[in-house]
Design an enzyme around this catalytic site. Structure first.
Site, PDB file in Angstrom:
ATOM      1  N   ASN A  11       0.871  -1.175   0.000  1.00  0.00           N
ATOM      2  CA  ASN A  11       0.000   0.000   0.000  1.00  0.00           C
ATOM      3  C   ASN A  11       0.907   1.222   0.000  1.00  0.00           C
ATOM      4  O   ASN A  11       1.465   1.571   1.028  1.00  0.00           O
ATOM      5  CB  ASN A  11      -0.898  -0.041   1.256  1.00  0.00           C
ATOM      6  CG  ASN A  11      -1.728   1.210   1.414  1.00  0.00           C
ATOM      7  OD1 ASN A  11      -1.815   2.033   0.501  1.00  0.00           O
ATOM      8  ND2 ASN A  11      -2.350   1.351   2.586  1.00  0.00           N
ATOM      9  N   TRP A  12       1.026   1.827  -1.180  1.00  0.00           N
ATOM     10  CA  TRP A  12       1.924   2.986  -1.282  1.00  0.00           C
ATOM     11  C   TRP A  12       1.361   4.220  -0.596  1.00  0.00           C
ATOM     12  O   TRP A  12       2.073   5.214  -0.430  1.00  0.00           O
ATOM     13  CB  TRP A  12       2.171   3.321  -2.764  1.00  0.00           C
ATOM     14  CG  TRP A  12       3.123   2.406  -3.472  1.00  0.00           C
ATOM     15  CD1 TRP A  12       3.838   1.380  -2.936  1.00  0.00           C
ATOM     16  CD2 TRP A  12       3.472   2.474  -4.866  1.00  0.00           C
ATOM     17  NE1 TRP A  12       4.613   0.797  -3.911  1.00  0.00           N
ATOM     18  CE2 TRP A  12       4.406   1.445  -5.105  1.00  0.00           C
ATOM     19  CE3 TRP A  12       3.092   3.295  -5.930  1.00  0.00           C
ATOM     20  CZ2 TRP A  12       4.965   1.231  -6.372  1.00  0.00           C
ATOM     21  CZ3 TRP A  12       3.630   3.078  -7.188  1.00  0.00           C
ATOM     22  CH2 TRP A  12       4.566   2.054  -7.395  1.00  0.00           C
ATOM     23  N   LYS A  13       0.076   4.208  -0.271  1.00  0.00           N
ATOM     24  CA  LYS A  13      -0.596   5.397   0.284  1.00  0.00           C
ATOM     25  C   LYS A  13      -0.355   6.587  -0.662  1.00  0.00           C
ATOM     26  O   LYS A  13      -0.279   6.382  -1.871  1.00  0.00           O
ATOM     27  CB  LYS A  13      -0.124   5.662   1.715  1.00  0.00           C
ATOM     28  CG  LYS A  13      -0.272   4.400   2.583  1.00  0.00           C
ATOM     29  CD  LYS A  13      -0.122   4.635   4.048  1.00  0.00           C
ATOM     30  CE  LYS A  13      -0.319   3.311   4.785  1.00  0.00           C
ATOM     31  NZ  LYS A  13      -0.289   3.461   6.239  1.00  0.00           N
ATOM     32  N   HIS A  97      -9.796   1.518   4.489  1.00  0.00           N
ATOM     33  CA  HIS A  97      -8.546   1.689   5.247  1.00  0.00           C
ATOM     34  C   HIS A  97      -8.797   2.631   6.427  1.00  0.00           C
ATOM     35  O   HIS A  97      -9.568   3.593   6.313  1.00  0.00           O
ATOM     36  CB  HIS A  97      -7.445   2.241   4.336  1.00  0.00           C
ATOM     37  CG  HIS A  97      -6.099   2.174   4.979  1.00  0.00           C
ATOM     38  ND1 HIS A  97      -5.693   3.100   5.912  1.00  0.00           N
ATOM     39  CD2 HIS A  97      -5.100   1.280   4.873  1.00  0.00           C
ATOM     40  CE1 HIS A  97      -4.481   2.772   6.348  1.00  0.00           C
ATOM     41  NE2 HIS A  97      -4.096   1.663   5.726  1.00  0.00           N
ATOM     42  N   GLU A  99      -7.144   4.978   7.603  1.00  0.00           N
ATOM     43  CA  GLU A  99      -6.875   6.400   7.341  1.00  0.00           C
ATOM     44  C   GLU A  99      -8.076   7.058   6.666  1.00  0.00           C
ATOM     45  O   GLU A  99      -8.387   8.219   6.932  1.00  0.00           O
ATOM     46  CB  GLU A  99      -5.587   6.538   6.509  1.00  0.00           C
ATOM     47  CG  GLU A  99      -4.365   6.261   7.382  1.00  0.00           C
ATOM     48  CD  GLU A  99      -3.176   5.646   6.652  1.00  0.00           C
ATOM     49  OE1 GLU A  99      -3.121   5.675   5.411  1.00  0.00           O
ATOM     50  OE2 GLU A  99      -2.288   5.108   7.353  1.00  0.00           O
ATOM     51  N   GLU A 169      -5.749  -4.677  10.511  1.00  0.00           N
ATOM     52  CA  GLU A 169      -4.708  -3.676  10.758  1.00  0.00           C
ATOM     53  C   GLU A 169      -5.012  -2.915  12.042  1.00  0.00           C
ATOM     54  O   GLU A 169      -5.788  -1.943  12.022  1.00  0.00           O
ATOM     55  CB  GLU A 169      -4.655  -2.679   9.594  1.00  0.00           C
ATOM     56  CG  GLU A 169      -4.324  -3.322   8.266  1.00  0.00           C
ATOM     57  CD  GLU A 169      -3.717  -2.323   7.294  1.00  0.00           C
ATOM     58  OE1 GLU A 169      -2.611  -2.583   6.814  1.00  0.00           O
ATOM     59  OE2 GLU A 169      -4.330  -1.275   7.044  1.00  0.00           O
ATOM     60  N   GLY A 175       2.313   2.265  10.843  1.00  0.00           N
ATOM     61  CA  GLY A 175       3.304   3.329  10.702  1.00  0.00           C
ATOM     62  C   GLY A 175       4.016   3.701  11.991  1.00  0.00           C
ATOM     63  O   GLY A 175       4.690   4.721  12.067  1.00  0.00           O
ATOM     64  N   SER A 214       3.147  -2.133  10.388  1.00  0.00           N
ATOM     65  CA  SER A 214       4.597  -2.224  10.602  1.00  0.00           C
ATOM     66  C   SER A 214       5.178  -3.592  10.228  1.00  0.00           C
ATOM     67  O   SER A 214       6.072  -4.097  10.917  1.00  0.00           O
ATOM     68  CB  SER A 214       4.959  -1.837  12.039  1.00  0.00           C
ATOM     69  OG  SER A 214       4.572  -0.506  12.305  1.00  0.00           O
ATOM     70  N   GLY A 235       2.591  -1.122   4.323  1.00  0.00           N
ATOM     71  CA  GLY A 235       2.634   0.300   3.972  1.00  0.00           C
ATOM     72  C   GLY A 235       4.063   0.771   3.763  1.00  0.00           C
ATOM     73  O   GLY A 235       4.661   0.562   2.709  1.00  0.00           O
ATOM     74  N   GLY A 236       4.648   1.368   4.796  1.00  0.00           N
ATOM     75  CA  GLY A 236       5.971   1.979   4.703  1.00  0.00           C
ATOM     76  C   GLY A 236       7.029   1.095   4.070  1.00  0.00           C
ATOM     77  O   GLY A 236       7.814   1.562   3.229  1.00  0.00           O
TER      78      GLY A 236
HETATM   79  P1  PGA Z   1       2.531   0.317   7.698  1.00  0.00           P
HETATM   80  O1  PGA Z   1       1.063   0.572   7.039  1.00  0.00           O
HETATM   81  O2  PGA Z   1       3.050  -0.975   7.108  1.00  0.00           O
HETATM   82  O3  PGA Z   1       3.331   1.515   7.273  1.00  0.00           O
HETATM   83  O4  PGA Z   1       2.357   0.216   9.168  1.00  0.00           O
HETATM   84  C1  PGA Z   1       0.173  -0.494   6.837  1.00  0.00           C
HETATM   85  C2  PGA Z   1      -1.104   0.031   6.226  1.00  0.00           C
HETATM   86  O5  PGA Z   1      -1.603   1.086   6.668  1.00  0.00           O
HETATM   87  O6  PGA Z   1      -1.663  -0.579   5.305  1.00  0.00           O
END
Ligand code: PGA
Length: 252
Positions: A11-13, A97, A99, A169, A175, A214, A235-236
Site C-alpha cells: 500500500n503505497w498510500k 482503510h 486512514e 490492521e 506506521g 509495521s 505500507g511503509g
Molecule cells: P505500515 O502501514 O506498514 O506503514 O504500518 C500499513 C497500512 O496502513 O496498510
C-alpha cells in the site's frame, strides 16, 4: 498446510509520482518476476495506475487501487468507479482503510456499499478492519473488529464472500514500528475467521486474512506462520522495491 494462497499487498498510500512508479515497477519485477508461489499486488495512487498498467499488466504482479466509489458513473465529482479501475488493469482495491475511516469519515454503511460494488464489478476488495489503542486497552478489540466485519460484509452471498480479502490492521501498529505480536495477530485473525464462518459457513476457510501494521522483512515470516494469517498488507516497507521484494521472499 492451508489451501489458501498467500497474498502480499503493498500500500503505497499517497506516495510516488508517475516516474517514480515506473522506476519502482522495473526494479521490483527484476527481483520478484519469478515468484509464482504466492500472489503479489501493488496498490498505488490513482495517478500512478496507468504507468503500472504499462509496466506490470503482462507480469505476475497484480495492480490495485486504494479506494473507489460505489456508484457506476455520474455526478460524483472527484470519485473513481470500479470500471475505471478495471480499465487500468486493476484487479484489487483496498477499501475501508483506517486512514480513510478517520480522515475522510468513511463509515461502515458506505464501506459495505463499496465492497458490494467492487465484487459486482469483478474486483477483489481488500477490506481493512482494526481497532485503535483505546479499544484494545479497554479489552474491546475483538468485539469491535467482529462488528466491523459483520457491518462491512452485510448482504453478501457466500459465493461473493469467497472472493473478499480481509486485512486486520490494528491502528496502533500502523506506521508506528509497533507490530502486533504474532500471537495477538493470530488471535484476532482467528476471531475474524469465526465471524466469517457465522456469515458464510464453510466458505470462511477459503477467505484470505492478512495482517497489516509495521510489517517488515524481519517479522513477516513469523506472521505468515500463524494458521489464520494468509499474508500481509504492507505500507511503509513497500515503498522501496528491494525491501518489499525481501518481504515477499521471506513470506514464501
Ligand atoms: P505500515 O502501514 O506498514 O506503514 O504500518 C500499513 C497500512 O496502513 O496498510
Amino acid at each position: 498446510m492451508s489451501k489458501r494462497r498467500r497474498l502480499i499487498a503493498g500500500n503505497w498510500k499517497m506516495n510516488k509520482t508517475t516516474s517514480e512508479a515506473r522506476d519502482y515497477a522495473m526494479a521490483f519485477l527484476e527481483k520478484v518476476g519469478d515468484v509464482t508461489d504466492l500472489d503479489m499486488v501493488i496498490c498505488a495512487p490513482f495517478t500512478a495506475l496507468a504507468v503500472l498498467k504499462e509496466e506490470l499488466e503482462e507480469s505476475i504482479v497484480h495492480i490495485g487501487a486504494q479506494n473507489m466509489y460505489h456508484e457506476a458513473k455520474g455526478a460524483f465529482t472527484g470519485e473513481i468507479s470500479a470500471e475505471m479501475l478495471k480499465d487500468l488493469a486493476c484487479t484489487y482495491v483496498i477499501l475501508g482503510h483506517s486512514e480513510r475511516r478517520e480522515y475522510l469519515k468513511e463509515d461502515d454503511e458506505l464501506i459495505a456499499k463499496k465492497v458490494k460494488a467492487a465484487l459486482e464489478a469483478g474486483l477483489t476488495p481488500i477490506l481493512c478492519v482494526g481497532e485503535n489503542l483505546t479499544l484494545r486497552e479497554a479489552g474491546k478489540a475483538l468485539a469491535f473488529v467482529r462488528g466491523q466485519v459483520e457491518k462491512d460484509l452485510v448482504d453478501l452471498q457466500p459465493a461473493e464472500l469467497r472472493k473478499v480479502v480481509i486485512a486486520y490492521e490494528p491502528i496502533w501498529a500502523i506506521g508506528t514500528g509497533k507490530t502486533a505480536s504474532a500471537e495477538d495477530a493470530q488471535e484476532m485473525c482467528s476471531a475474524i475467521r469465526s465471524t466469517l464462518a457465522g456469515i458464510a459457513g464453510a466458505v470462511a476457510q477459503e477467505i484470505r486474512i492478512l495482517y497489516g501494521g509495521s510489517v517488515k522483512p524481519g517479522n513477516i515470516a513469523e506472521l505468515v506462520a500463524q494458521p489464520d494469517i494468509d499474508g500481509a498488507l504492507v505500507g511503509g516497507a513497500s515503498l522501496e522495491a528491494s525491501e518489499f521484494a525481501q518481504i515477499i521472499q521471506n513470506a514464501r
